[in-house]
Structures are given as structure tokens and as C-alpha cells.
Design a protein around this motif. Structure first.
Motif, short mmCIF file in Angstrom:
data_model
loop_
_atom_site.label_atom_id
_atom_site.label_comp_id
_atom_site.label_asym_id
_atom_site.label_seq_id
_atom_site.Cartn_x
_atom_site.Cartn_y
_atom_site.Cartn_z
N GLU A 59 12.64 50.74 75.37
CA GLU A 59 13.70 50.78 74.55
C GLU A 59 14.70 51.63 74.69
OE1 GLU A 59 12.10 52.66 71.07
OE2 GLU A 59 13.87 51.92 69.92
N MET A 74 8.07 48.49 74.67
CA MET A 74 8.54 47.23 73.74
C MET A 74 8.14 46.10 74.36
SD MET A 74 9.95 48.46 70.91
CE MET A 74 10.96 47.01 70.47
N ARG A 82 6.67 46.55 68.96
CA ARG A 82 6.37 47.84 69.52
C ARG A 82 5.11 47.77 69.93
NH1 ARG A 82 9.98 51.65 68.49
NH2 ARG A 82 11.63 51.36 66.87
#
Length: 289
Positions: A30, A1, A12
Motif C-alpha cells: 500500500e 493489498m 486488503r
């Protein structure tokens, strides 16, 4: 991320720029929802971001202030760098001494005295000036005409010689010559020849328009007329009519077909001309008198 350091928006995939315009992103893993999320890392990240923003602003202000100071200093140095006239005058002058003798010493050593041009005084110029003779210009007097000596001699005629008497008579009887205007002579013979040729040409012109083949029989017919200055045939009329009507008709038609001719010469004195046509035995005779 990836997370923007200014606004904190997460991505993303790392973009080139954030929606806020920042291009600096933080990469992190993440966190799954099963694991508990502690609040301490977020506070630490915010403090780090704040410190980074503060240091960036401080550096930009320092750079801006340094630029202003440098510009002011350059203006001051450039303004004071111009040398004024007083500074140039205050520079020390270099005096070069040379052992050149004065001009007066040279005159004394060589016993040379300068030549001085003596200008004549006003009185010398006046008294020594050459005498210019005055020229008197006499005005041109008009020449008088010779007087005619018509006076009689003082002594009486009985004591005069024959030559003196004759000279006296000639002088008293002398008259001025009279000027007579001479008019050029007119060549009458040339005028007559020109007038005769003119009548011959006019007779042939009228006769050329007569149809002699249409005349039946014999007879004699005459027509009179005059000519004005422009050459018009005027006052045309019969002076003699023939018993042969065919002859009269042909002559009348010929005169009507020639209403004008060339202007007459000087020999024509506005007299009446007579055009005559005579038929006899198949022959004809045309005259103009």
C-alpha cells in the motif's frame, strides 16, 4: 493489498474469487499518500494484464480449432475404414492345385462301366401293365313282398286231389288275425279294502273331536255329507236330529271342526256318507256308512 487482474478491484485480504469471477490477484504494498504516485507503474500493469488476457484467448482458440480438426479427421477415417464388397472381391484368391484324377479316367482304367437305370417307355408301361378286371356294382334293389297266390288252379276241381282241395280252401278262407286291446283288470276287492280303511280313519278323526262328557241324556243324531276330489267335506247337514239338543250341538260342532280330510281313494264314487252318533245309558256308538 491484493488487486484483481481483470477488473482492478483492490482487497486488503485476498478473497477466493473477485466480484467479476476472477481468481487471480496481484499482491502489492500500500502506498502512503505522503509519497507521490507515479503514473508509469499503472500503465505497465495494464499492459501486462492485456498481454496476459490476449495470450489466454489465443490459446483457447487454438485448442478449440485443434479439437474441431481432430473430430473431422476421425469422422473421415471412420467412414473410409469400412471395407466394401468390391474391395473384398478384388483381393487375390489363392488357387490350390491338387493331382486328383478325373472320374472318367478311373472308369477307363478299372474297366468299370456305370450302371444306368433304364426307365421303361410309355408304351412299355401301357402294354406290360397287368389287366385289372372291372367290377360292376349292382345297385341294391328293394325286396318285393311275396305275392299272395289267390289264383285258382287252371285245371278244374274235379281233377284235384283231396289234399289240393283242402289247401285251396284254407288259402281262400285265410283271414288276418284281429288285434284286440286288452284292458288291465281292476282289483275290486283291493279297492273295497282301501275304501273301508279310509272311512274308518275318517270316522275316528271326527269322533275324536266330540266331547261325549258334555252330552246329557240319550238320543240319536245323524249328519250327511260328501267328499270332493281334494278331500273337503261338502254339503254337511242333519239327516236325523235328536230331541236331546246337547247331542245335536256336540255333533254339529264336531263336523264344523273337520272341514277337510285326505283325498278319497278310487273306490269312492261320490256317494253321500252318513255320520251317526247314538247315546244310551252313558254309552255311545259312532258309525259312518
Amino acid at each position: 493489498m491484493y488487486k484483481c487482474t481483470d477488473c482492478g478491484q483492490e482487497y486488503r485480504i485476498k478473497p477466493e474469487y473477485c466480484d467479476c469471477g476472477n481468481n487471480i490477484f496481484e499482491e502489492y504494498q500500500e502506498i502512503k499518500p505522503e509519497q507521490p504516485i507515479s503514473a508509469t507503474p499503472r500503465k505497465i500493469n495494464k499492459l501486462k494484464n492485456y498481454d496476459k488476457n490476449l495470450t489466454g484467448e489465443i490459446t483457447s482458440w487454438l485448442i478449440f480449432s485443434i479439437c474441431i480438426i481432430l473430430s473431422v479427421l476421425t469422422l473421415l477415417f471412420l467412414g473410409n475404414g469400412k471395407t466394401s464388397e468390391t474391395d473384398v472381391d478384388q483381393k487375390p484368391k489363392i488357387h490350390i492345385t491338387s493331382n486328383i484324377p478325373s472320374i472318367d479316367e478311373l472308369w477307363v482304367e478299372n474297366n468299370i462301366q456305370p450302371e444306368v437305370e433304364e426307365k421303361p417307355s410309355i408304351f412299355q408301361t401301357i402294354f406290360n401293365a397287368p389287366v385289372v378286371p372291372k367290377i360292376k356294382i349292382k345297385p341294391n334293389k328293394p325286396e318285393k313282398p311275396d305275392k299272395v297266390q289267390n289264383k285258382q288252379p287252371n285245371r278244374p276241381a274235379q281233377y284235384m286231389t283231396e289234399e289240393q282241395k283242402n289247401a285251396l280252401v284254407k288259402r281262400l278262407t285265410k283271414t288276418e288275425p284281429t288285434i284286440t286291446e286288452t284292458t288291465p283288470k281292476v282289483d275290486e276287492a283291493a279297492l273295497r279294502r282301501e275304501y273301508t280303511a279310509y272311512k274308518t280313519t275318517l270316522r275316528n278323526t271326527i269322533a275324536a273331536t266330540i266331547d261325549f262328557a258334555s252330552i246329557i241324556g240319550d238320543g240319536k243324531c245323524s249328519v250327511t255329507f260328501r267328499i270332493d276330489k281334494t278331500g273337503n267335506l261338502i254339503e254337511r247337514k242333519f239327516s236325523l236330529q235328536s230331541d236331546n239338543n246337547s247331542l245335536n250341538d256336540v255333533v254339529y260342532n264336531a263336523m264344523m271342526r273337520n272341514p277337510a280330510f285326505q283325498p278319497p281313494p278310487e273306490g269312492y264314487k261320490n256317494e253321500t256318507l252318513t255320520f251317526t252318533v247314538k247315546m244310551y245309558g252313558g254309552n255311545f256308538e259312532v258309525t259312518l256308512n
